[in-house]
Motif scaffolding. Structure first.
Motif, mmCIF file in Angstrom:
data_model
loop_
_atom_site.group_PDB
_atom_site.id
_atom_site.type_symbol
_atom_site.label_atom_id
_atom_site.label_comp_id
_atom_site.label_asym_id
_atom_site.label_seq_id
_atom_site.Cartn_x
_atom_site.Cartn_y
_atom_site.Cartn_z
ATOM 1 N N LEU A 129 15.082 -12.787 30.088
ATOM 2 C CA LEU A 129 14.307 -12.080 31.096
ATOM 3 C C LEU A 129 12.870 -11.927 30.609
ATOM 4 O O LEU A 129 12.634 -11.551 29.457
ATOM 5 N N ALA A 143 16.865 -7.002 23.819
ATOM 6 C CA ALA A 143 18.072 -7.671 24.299
ATOM 7 C C ALA A 143 17.797 -8.361 25.632
ATOM 8 O O ALA A 143 18.284 -9.466 25.881
ATOM 9 N N ALA A 144 16.987 -7.729 26.479
ATOM 10 C CA ALA A 144 16.675 -8.325 27.778
ATOM 11 C C ALA A 144 15.920 -9.638 27.601
ATOM 12 O O ALA A 144 16.211 -10.634 28.263
ATOM 13 N N ALA A 200 20.637 -4.780 38.217
ATOM 14 C CA ALA A 200 21.149 -4.806 36.841
ATOM 15 C C ALA A 200 20.061 -5.289 35.894
ATOM 16 O O ALA A 200 19.936 -4.794 34.771
ATOM 17 N N VAL A 201 19.247 -6.234 36.374
ATOM 18 C CA VAL A 201 18.151 -6.752 35.549
ATOM 19 C C VAL A 201 17.119 -5.652 35.275
ATOM 20 O O VAL A 201 16.672 -5.468 34.138
ATOM 21 N N ARG A 205 17.618 -2.439 35.209
ATOM 22 C CA ARG A 205 18.201 -1.485 34.271
ATOM 23 C C ARG A 205 18.328 -2.079 32.876
ATOM 24 O O ARG A 205 18.178 -1.367 31.875
ATOM 25 N N ALA A 206 18.616 -3.376 32.805
ATOM 26 C CA ALA A 206 18.746 -4.030 31.497
ATOM 27 C C ALA A 206 17.430 -3.910 30.731
ATOM 28 O O ALA A 206 17.416 -3.585 29.542
ATOM 29 N N GLU A 229 17.047 -0.488 29.414
ATOM 30 C CA GLU A 229 17.957 -0.114 28.332
ATOM 31 C C GLU A 229 17.556 -0.699 26.998
ATOM 32 O O GLU A 229 17.613 -0.030 25.979
ATOM 33 N N ASP A 230 17.210 -1.963 26.975
ATOM 34 C CA ASP A 230 16.883 -2.597 25.701
ATOM 35 C C ASP A 230 15.992 -3.817 25.950
ATOM 36 O O ASP A 230 16.464 -4.862 26.380
#
Lengths: 304, 254
Positions: free
Chosen positions: A181, A175-176, A164-165, A167-168, A171-172
């Protein structure tokens, strides 16, 4: 039969190559340097079994770790740039590796002949499987053991927080970062994992082909590496496998009878496939349909 | 807890934030208001490290934050939401919260494998609490992009809370909300504050600002023109002028 076994080995090896690009693509990065890591894996594993006379398994693991190490080193400067600039930087790395092996000559005497990488003439004596009397079935099984191990590891990662990290970040990025992160850590980790997987693929390639030279590892191979996950989609590791079977099995092999027309039809079919399934041959919908067909319910806390 | 001193950000010749001094004390709910373009969002971005400041300092719990990237500031306890919602659209609601659970306490308390690969019972319980906070318990397996606008706002709020911040920066959380949603939001803000989180609220919607904040700073053209309780700020002449001379800044139409 041996033709089909050879094709199965090729599909397995190219799946590894595609998965090495897949991992990095989850974080939104596109690398055209995967052929470089594949080359490092191929040459190093070959050198280890031929010159150092190691068993194939440790040779393969050492080669993959070395490819991962170089991916780690390249990751820091390369991942500071994005998009097209990253593509250019990784092409440069891939070419650097290719030209290094183009110039590498390391011949040692063995049983009356000289063996080892012979710069422009390639590396011709990677005969571990032949010398140890492995049958084509055994080689195919060996290759697919690694393919399935890597696929299982990635499938499991995808369902974990680590996945999930990744992909996060893809994605953005802002935001990550805002949820704590470190982009560098996440991307370099993905790059390192990708390097390892490409290294495994390269090591297997060298031993099934028994012969490698620098021309195998051009940008064309790197393009194949990224086209598998692009065509297959990023919804799961199976997409890459499906794309490899489609490209290598159906397009490259299946269209052989067309002779020179093959390249044109090849390109056409890829365009058609991308138009019919823009998010990949194996997208979330296909996965759902398949799951329903097999009678499984969707993962409860993970993505479909 | 948070101290901004002489904080400035210039974009070319535009002084988006100009010599801003602001102190937020622990446990407070502080509002930051001002007309459009007065530098509120830029201030948030400076505090979080999205932009580098032209001059001045950001101190958080006594520690100098200048030059630190956003993820390090988050680990120090500074979390935020965005004016234009920024979720991870193709991750599920549950995954959005899972990713954000990355607080410093976890780093020391848990091992590498459970942190990255497992969902421990504690993780599940915390996420269940967050889902409850966001009122999204029934949608945990939904992709974030499939949520309605209000739900996305709630999820982003919960995601920021998931990082277990000490100071939560909310950038216009009530934009586009109706009365009921604003009431829910203010209840939610109080709930987070009561769990020990300090809050800095940037907002246009005066109903929310006047209702929940204890102190308000007013910006205009990047400068702080007033600071005080909601009542004091409302009576302030400079503030009334900044809001286009409206006799009552409470209309929020600036």
């Amino acid at each position: 039969m041996s033709y089909y076994l050879g094709l199965a080995q090729l599909i397995g090896i190219h799946t590894l190559l595609g998965l090495s690009a897949y991992v990095l693509m989850l974080t939104g990065q596109l690398s055209l340097g995967q052929a470089g890591f594949f080359a490092i894996g191929a040459y190093c594993a070959g050198i280890l079994t031929v010159i150092f006379e190691l068993h194939i398994v440790p040779a393969l693991l050492i080669a993959a770790l070395l490819a991962a190490f170089f991916a780690f080193l390249v990751g820091f400067p390369a991942l500071r740039v994005k998009g097209l600039m990253l593509v250019v930087a990784t092409i440069a790395f891939g070419e650097f590796v290719r030209l290094f092996f183009f110039n590498l000559s390391w011949r040692v005497p063995r049983d009356g002949i000289h063996v080892g990488p012979d710069s422009t003439n390639g590396f011709r004596e990677i005969r571990y499987f032949v010398a140890n009397g492995w049958s084509a079935w055994e080689i195919t099984l060996f290759v697919w053991t690694f393919v399935l191990l890597v696929m299982a590891a990635l499938w499991w990662t995808d369902r974990s927080r680590a996945g999930a990290v990744l992909r996060a970040v893809g994605e953005d990025e802002l935001a990550a970062q805002s949820v704590g992160l470190s982009l560098t850590t996440v991307k370099v980790t993905a790059m390192t994992a990708g390097g390892f997987i490409a290294g495994v693929g390269g090591a297997l390639y060298a031993h099934t082909a028994t012969y490698v030279d620098h021309l195998t590892f051009t940008v064309l191979l790197a393009t194949f590496a990224i086209s598998y996950p692009i065509l297959g989609g990023l919804s799961s590791v199976f997409g890459t496998l499906v794309a490899v079977i489609f490209i290598q099995g159906v397009l490259v092999e299946g269209l052989r009878f067309m002779g020179d027309w093959r390249s044109i039809v090849f390109g056409l079919l890829i365009v058609v496939a991308m138009n019919l399934k823009p998010s990949g041959l194996f997208d979330a919908r296909t996965a759902r349909l398949l799951r329903r067909a097999v009678g499984l319910r969707g993962g409860e806390k993970s993505r479909a | 807890m948070l101290e901004l001193s002489g904080l400035s950000k210039h974009f070319g010749g535009v002084k988006a934030v100009d010599e801003l001094d602001l102190t937020v004390n622990e446990g407070e709910i502080v509002g930051l208001i001002g007309p459009n373009g007065s530098g509120k969002s830029t201030t948030i971005n400076l505090i979080c490290g999205v932009f580098g400041e032209t001059a001045g300092t950001v101190r958080f719990r006594g520690e100098l934050m200048n030059g630190k990237p956003p993820h390090q500031r988050l680990r120090a306890g500074l979390a935020r939401t965005f004016q234009n919602i920024r979720l991870f659209p193709n991750l599920t609601v549950w995954q959005n919260l899972w990713v954000a659970q990355n607080s410093p306490q976890d780093v020391s308390a848990r091992g590498f494998l459970p942190r990255w690969f497992g969902a421990t019972r504690r993780t599940r319980r915390e996420i269940a609490d967050l889902l409850d906070l966001a009122d999204l318990g029934h949608k945990d397996d939904e992709l974030a992009s499939n949520l309605a606008f209000g739900e996305q706002r709630r999820l982003e709020f919960a995601r920021a809370a998931a990082t277990r911040p000490r100071l939560l920066l909310l950038d216009e959380p009530a934009a586009g909300m109706n009365q009921q949603e604003i009431a829910d939001l203010s209840r939610r803000i109080h709930r987070v504050r009561d769990s020990g989180v300090t809050i800095l609220l940037v907002e246009h919607v005066m109903e929310l600002v006047m209702g929940v904040t204890e102190q308000i700073a007013v910006l205009n053209f990047g400068r702080k023109i007033a600071f005080g309780t909601p009542g004091e700020v409302q009576r302030d002449k400079a503030v009334q002028e900044a809001y286009l001379g409206a006799s009552d800044p409470g209309d929020g139409s600036a």
